[in-house]
Scaffold this active site. Structure first.
Site, PDB file in Angstrom:
ATOM      1  N   CYS A   1     -20.813  -3.275  -9.888  1.00 25.62           N
ATOM      2  CA  CYS A   1     -20.218  -4.345 -10.451  1.00 25.62           C
ATOM      3  C   CYS A   1     -21.054  -5.609 -10.216  1.00 25.62           C
ATOM      4  O   CYS A   1     -21.118  -6.660 -10.851  1.00 25.62           O
ATOM      5  CB  CYS A   1     -19.023  -4.570  -9.192  1.00 25.62           C
ATOM      6  SG  CYS A   1     -17.890  -3.360  -9.230  1.00 25.62           S
TER       7      CYS A   1
ATOM      8  N   ASN B   1     -10.365  -5.287 -11.870  1.00 27.03           N
ATOM      9  CA  ASN B   1     -11.894  -5.321 -11.657  1.00 27.03           C
ATOM     10  C   ASN B   1     -12.373  -4.487 -12.671  1.00 27.03           C
ATOM     11  O   ASN B   1     -12.192  -3.269 -12.910  1.00 27.03           O
ATOM     12  CB  ASN B   1     -12.089  -4.521 -10.342  1.00 27.03           C
ATOM     13  CG  ASN B   1     -13.332  -4.450 -10.010  1.00 27.03           C
ATOM     14  OD1 ASN B   1     -14.368  -4.863 -10.812  1.00 27.03           O
ATOM     15  ND2 ASN B   1     -13.708  -4.363  -8.679  1.00 27.03           N
TER      16      ASN B   1
ATOM     17  N   HIS C   1     -17.638 -12.229  -9.840  1.00 23.87           N
ATOM     18  CA  HIS C   1     -17.038 -11.092 -10.040  1.00 23.87           C
ATOM     19  C   HIS C   1     -15.343 -11.019  -9.681  1.00 23.87           C
ATOM     20  O   HIS C   1     -15.211 -11.441  -8.731  1.00 23.87           O
ATOM     21  CB  HIS C   1     -17.581 -10.049  -9.158  1.00 23.87           C
ATOM     22  CG  HIS C   1     -17.400  -8.616  -9.400  1.00 23.87           C
ATOM     23  ND1 HIS C   1     -16.828  -8.238 -10.549  1.00 23.87           N
ATOM     24  CD2 HIS C   1     -17.005  -7.896  -8.362  1.00 23.87           C
ATOM     25  CE1 HIS C   1     -16.435  -6.818 -10.164  1.00 23.87           C
ATOM     26  NE2 HIS C   1     -16.431  -6.607  -8.691  1.00 23.87           N
TER      27      HIS C   1
HETATM   28  N1  COA Z   1       0.459   0.801  -3.110  1.00 19.42           N
HETATM   29  C1  COA Z   1       1.180   0.953  -1.938  1.00 19.42           C
HETATM   30  N2  COA Z   1       0.550   1.239  -0.956  1.00 19.42           N
HETATM   31  C2  COA Z   1      -0.849   1.464  -1.006  1.00 19.42           C
HETATM   32  C3  COA Z   1      -1.618   1.451  -2.135  1.00 19.42           C
HETATM   33  C4  COA Z   1      -0.866   1.089  -3.243  1.00 19.42           C
HETATM   34  N3  COA Z   1      -1.692   0.937  -4.218  1.00 19.42           N
HETATM   35  N4  COA Z   1      -2.799   1.624  -1.794  1.00 19.42           N
HETATM   36  C5  COA Z   1      -2.830   1.703  -0.353  1.00 19.42           C
HETATM   37  N5  COA Z   1      -1.451   1.777   0.177  1.00 19.42           N
HETATM   38  C6  COA Z   1      -1.369   1.858   1.568  1.00 19.42           C
HETATM   39  C7  COA Z   1      -2.166   2.597   2.222  1.00 19.42           C
HETATM   40  O1  COA Z   1      -1.816   4.108   2.438  1.00 19.42           O
HETATM   41  C8  COA Z   1      -1.987   2.321   3.708  1.00 19.42           C
HETATM   42  O2  COA Z   1      -0.609   2.999   4.326  1.00 19.42           O
HETATM   43  P1  COA Z   1      -0.853   3.362   5.816  1.00 19.42           P
HETATM   44  O3  COA Z   1      -0.652   2.289   6.527  1.00 19.42           O
HETATM   45  O4  COA Z   1       0.731   3.843   5.694  1.00 19.42           O
HETATM   46  O5  COA Z   1      -1.905   4.147   6.059  1.00 19.42           O
HETATM   47  C9  COA Z   1      -1.777   0.844   3.475  1.00 19.42           C
HETATM   48  O6  COA Z   1      -1.138   0.655   2.306  1.00 19.42           O
HETATM   49  C10 COA Z   1      -2.837  -0.043   3.981  1.00 19.42           C
HETATM   50  O7  COA Z   1      -4.054   0.485   3.377  1.00 19.42           O
HETATM   51  P2  COA Z   1      -5.118  -0.172   3.365  1.00 19.42           P
HETATM   52  O8  COA Z   1      -6.533   0.333   2.559  1.00 19.42           O
HETATM   53  O9  COA Z   1      -5.763  -0.277   4.538  1.00 19.42           O
HETATM   54  O10 COA Z   1      -5.084  -1.601   2.784  1.00 19.42           O
HETATM   55  P3  COA Z   1      -5.779  -2.869   2.829  1.00 19.42           P
HETATM   56  O11 COA Z   1      -5.098  -4.066   3.313  1.00 19.42           O
HETATM   57  O12 COA Z   1      -7.370  -2.856   3.380  1.00 19.42           O
HETATM   58  O13 COA Z   1      -6.036  -3.389   1.022  1.00 19.42           O
HETATM   59  C11 COA Z   1      -7.563  -3.157  -0.661  1.00 19.42           C
HETATM   60  C12 COA Z   1      -6.673  -2.394   0.278  1.00 19.42           C
HETATM   61  C13 COA Z   1      -8.398  -2.196  -1.592  1.00 19.42           C
HETATM   62  C14 COA Z   1      -6.808  -4.192  -1.374  1.00 19.42           C
HETATM   63  C15 COA Z   1      -8.538  -4.180   0.101  1.00 19.42           C
HETATM   64  O14 COA Z   1      -9.291  -3.339   1.137  1.00 19.42           O
HETATM   65  C16 COA Z   1      -9.576  -4.592  -0.626  1.00 19.42           C
HETATM   66  O15 COA Z   1      -9.286  -5.520  -1.588  1.00 19.42           O
HETATM   67  N6  COA Z   1     -11.070  -4.474  -0.368  1.00 19.42           N
HETATM   68  C17 COA Z   1     -12.035  -4.927  -1.286  1.00 19.42           C
HETATM   69  C18 COA Z   1     -12.088  -3.835  -2.399  1.00 19.42           C
HETATM   70  C19 COA Z   1     -13.020  -4.272  -3.380  1.00 19.42           C
HETATM   71  O16 COA Z   1     -13.282  -5.520  -3.744  1.00 19.42           O
HETATM   72  N7  COA Z   1     -13.621  -3.361  -4.253  1.00 19.42           N
HETATM   73  C20 COA Z   1     -14.585  -3.670  -5.434  1.00 19.42           C
HETATM   74  C21 COA Z   1     -15.964  -4.249  -4.994  1.00 19.42           C
HETATM   75  S1  COA Z   1     -16.744  -4.246  -6.313  1.00 19.42           S
END
Ligand code: COA
Length: 319
Positions: free
Chosen positions: A112, A276, A246
């Protein structure tokens, strides 16, 4: 020499896929995706809309916007993790599609952060007098590398391309790329990666991410990169007119805006519409605000990005 940002262009695939459409085939919902990331929809490429095709469309628009033509292009630097082929570089497919008959081109892999890396290289080459005009492109099709069974990652990404044309300006010119700042930490390679490659006979690879870890590093690293860019130019936060970050997650973007003390309307956000798009996200966002007249000549724009590697970087540009 200064590298002047002479023109901007972008391309988005025709097909739009909303969160609701994804929720019909995955256990997810519009509210889960939108609340955590700000994403409401993404563009998904057809078979015709390859990395090189989208890059060429964005580049044509950038050249048109700059009032430039194929003969003005000495270098094509294409940031991508999803090239059409292992080789030739998709940059050279673009060279052929645009009818550029001289110079050189190559693809660059920095996930990215690729567009910031590509801009840094083009700027260095212009400053050293090696080239006079360069297309700097980000073009990505993460729809081809996400695991569509993994709701934790596939909902976050989209396809598209953005390009700028930079040309040599006068040293006394106030406009242009003021500085670029690149970073990487290979020891963090396993928090965001693709588990395969063209060279792997078993699989082309799927994107794997530890979202929480990436989030944590994004907030601290990007804040450092922003401070570094300002300090290198003896500028204050209040000197910045626009933040073009980004587009991974609205919460990360808004945190960066608050750190800079910028009002929300001075932070360009496209993640709601594009999701993204990796290396394409910064030039796509830049084009969005450039085309509708928000960003104007003379404005000071701060670009920043973070991605797999871990890679991150920033750039200050006077438009
Ligand atoms: N829809 C519904 N539920 C979802 C889901 C979706 N698309 N994706 C994950 N979940 C669930 C998970 O299974 C988990 O369930 P559980 O608690 O029963 O195990 C719960 O939601 C929480 O998952 P988690 O991964 O801990 O969520 P989070 O609050 O950390 O959010 C992101 C996830 C990816 C949105 C967040 O971590 C994020 O934005 N990270 C940065 C990513 C990024 O910027 N990446 C690119 C960089 S270039």
């Amino acid at each position: 020499m200064r590298s002047i940002l002479a023109g901007v262009g972008s391309y988005l695939p025709e097909r739009i896929v909303t969160n609701d459409e994804l929720a019909r085939r995955l256990e997810t919902s519009d509210s889960w995706i939108a609340d955590r990331t700000g994403i409401r929809q993404r563009h998904i490429a057809s078979d015709r809309e390859t990395c090189a095709f989208m890059a060429a469309e964005a580049s044509r628009a950038a050249l048109r916007n700059a009032g430039a033509g194929p003969d003005d292009v000495d270098a094509i630097i294409l940031a991508t993790s999803t090239p059409d082929q292992a080789f030739p570089a998709s940059a050279l497919r673009v060279q052929a599609m645009l009818g550029v008959r001289h110079g050189f081109g190559f693809d660059l892999s920095a996930a990215c952060t690729g567009f910031i890396y590509a801009l840094s290289i083009a700027d260095s080459m212009i400053r050293s007098g090696q080239i006079r005009g360069a297309l700097v492109i980000g073009s990505e099709l993460y729809s081809r590398i996400v695991n569509w069974q993994d709701r934790g990652t596939c909902v976050l990404f989209g396809d598209g391309a953005g390009a700028i044309f930079v040309r040599a300006g006068d040293r006394n010119d106030k406009r242009g790329v003021l500085s670029t700042h690149l970073h990487a930490q290979g020891t963090l390679g396993d928090i965001l990666y693709v588990d395969g490659a063209v060279g792997r006979p078993d699989r082309p690879g799927h994107l794997v991410m530890n979202g929480r870890e990436v989030f944590r590093h994004a907030v601290t690293r990007l804040a450092e990169a922003v401070e570094e860019a300002l300090a290198a130019n003896g500028l204050k936060r209040t000197d910045v007119d626009w933040l073009v970050p980004h587009q991974a997650n609205r919460r990360i973007i808004e945190a960066m805006g608050r750190k800079l003390g910028l009002p929300p309307e001075r932070v360009v956000i496209t993640v709601d519409r594009h999701a993204n798009t990796s290396a394409a996200s910064v030039p796509l966002a830049l084009d969005d605000a450039w085309r509708d007249g928000r960003i104007k000549r003379g404005d000071l724009v701060l670009l920043e990005a973070l991605g797999g590697g871990l890679t991150w970087g920033s750039s200050l540009v006077r438009i």
